[in-house]
Design a protein around this motif. Sequence first.
Motif, PDB file in Angstrom:
ATOM      1  N   LEU A 109       0.833  -1.210   0.000  1.00 25.65           N
ATOM      2  CA  LEU A 109       0.000   0.000   0.000  1.00 25.65           C
ATOM      3  C   LEU A 109       0.867   1.259   0.000  1.00 25.65           C
ATOM      4  O   LEU A 109       0.565   2.224  -0.691  1.00 25.65           O
ATOM      5  CB  LEU A 109      -0.942  -0.004   1.202  1.00 25.65           C
ATOM      6  N   ALA A 110       1.935   1.234   0.782  1.00 33.06           N
ATOM      7  CA  ALA A 110       2.836   2.390   0.825  1.00 33.06           C
ATOM      8  C   ALA A 110       3.493   2.610  -0.541  1.00 33.06           C
ATOM      9  O   ALA A 110       3.590   3.749  -1.013  1.00 33.06           O
ATOM     10  CB  ALA A 110       3.900   2.193   1.902  1.00 33.06           C
ATOM     11  N   LYS A 111       3.934   1.534  -1.175  1.00 37.12           N
ATOM     12  CA  LYS A 111       4.549   1.650  -2.502  1.00 37.12           C
ATOM     13  C   LYS A 111       3.570   2.221  -3.521  1.00 37.12           C
ATOM     14  O   LYS A 111       3.922   3.033  -4.364  1.00 37.12           O
ATOM     15  CB  LYS A 111       5.057   0.291  -2.987  1.00 37.12           C
ATOM     16  N   GLN A 112       2.301   1.783  -3.444  1.00 33.99           N
ATOM     17  CA  GLN A 112       1.278   2.283  -4.364  1.00 33.99           C
ATOM     18  C   GLN A 112       1.091   3.790  -4.210  1.00 33.99           C
ATOM     19  O   GLN A 112       0.682   4.470  -5.141  1.00 33.99           O
ATOM     20  CB  GLN A 112      -0.052   1.583  -4.119  1.00 33.99           C
ATOM     21  N   ARG A 113       1.382   4.300  -3.017  1.00 31.00           N
ATOM     22  CA  ARG A 113       1.229   5.729  -2.757  1.00 31.00           C
ATOM     23  C   ARG A 113       2.550   6.490  -2.873  1.00 31.00           C
ATOM     24  O   ARG A 113       2.669   7.618  -2.430  1.00 31.00           O
ATOM     25  CB  ARG A 113       0.593   5.930  -1.390  1.00 31.00           C
ATOM     26  N   GLY A 114       3.554   5.808  -3.442  1.00 35.62           N
ATOM     27  CA  GLY A 114       4.822   6.464  -3.729  1.00 35.62           C
ATOM     28  C   GLY A 114       5.774   6.585  -2.559  1.00 35.62           C
ATOM     29  O   GLY A 114       6.707   7.388  -2.594  1.00 35.62           O
ATOM     30  N   MET A 115       5.581   5.796  -1.517  1.00 40.59           N
ATOM     31  CA  MET A 115       6.459   5.856  -0.345  1.00 40.59           C
ATOM     32  C   MET A 115       7.540   4.786  -0.448  1.00 40.59           C
ATOM     33  O   MET A 115       7.269   3.651  -0.823  1.00 40.59           O
ATOM     34  CB  MET A 115       5.671   5.617   0.948  1.00 40.59           C
ATOM     35  N   SER A 116       8.745   5.150  -0.080  1.00 40.06           N
ATOM     36  CA  SER A 116       9.822   4.169   0.006  1.00 40.06           C
ATOM     37  C   SER A 116       9.708   3.433   1.342  1.00 40.06           C
ATOM     38  O   SER A 116       8.998   3.883   2.250  1.00 40.06           O
ATOM     39  CB  SER A 116      11.183   4.863  -0.082  1.00 40.06           C
ATOM     40  N   ASP A 117      10.431   2.326   1.474  1.00 40.61           N
ATOM     41  CA  ASP A 117      10.425   1.599   2.748  1.00 40.61           C
ATOM     42  C   ASP A 117      10.940   2.485   3.872  1.00 40.61           C
ATOM     43  O   ASP A 117      10.436   2.428   4.992  1.00 40.61           O
ATOM     44  CB  ASP A 117      11.262   0.324   2.655  1.00 40.61           C
ATOM     45  N   GLU A 118      11.935   3.306   3.561  1.00 39.20           N
ATOM     46  CA  GLU A 118      12.493   4.212   4.574  1.00 39.20           C
ATOM     47  C   GLU A 118      11.449   5.232   5.038  1.00 39.20           C
ATOM     48  O   GLU A 118      11.307   5.489   6.232  1.00 39.20           O
ATOM     49  CB  GLU A 118      13.712   4.934   4.002  1.00 39.20           C
TER      50      GLU A 118
END
Length: 74
Positions: free
Chosen positions: A52-61
């Motif tokens: 979900l975070a990746k879909q919203r453009g967030m990196s793991d960091e």
Amino acid sequence: MNPMQIMAMLQNSGNPMQMLTQMAQQNPMMGRAMQMGKGKNEVQLKETVRNLAKQRGMSDEQLQQMLSNFGLTL
């Protein structure tokens, strides 16, 4: 309601699960999030959050940094 308010409410409630269920009934996004987590183990939940975070453009960091604000880690 911002995330910090929600966290405070959960910490002060006698039954956090009941409170989350009530919130899910009132908020379609919250209901969908709870539905997505049903029946999943810890590894599957973590992967769902990362996706979900990746879909919203967030990196793991960035995700880890956001979660650390709530005292959480993945």
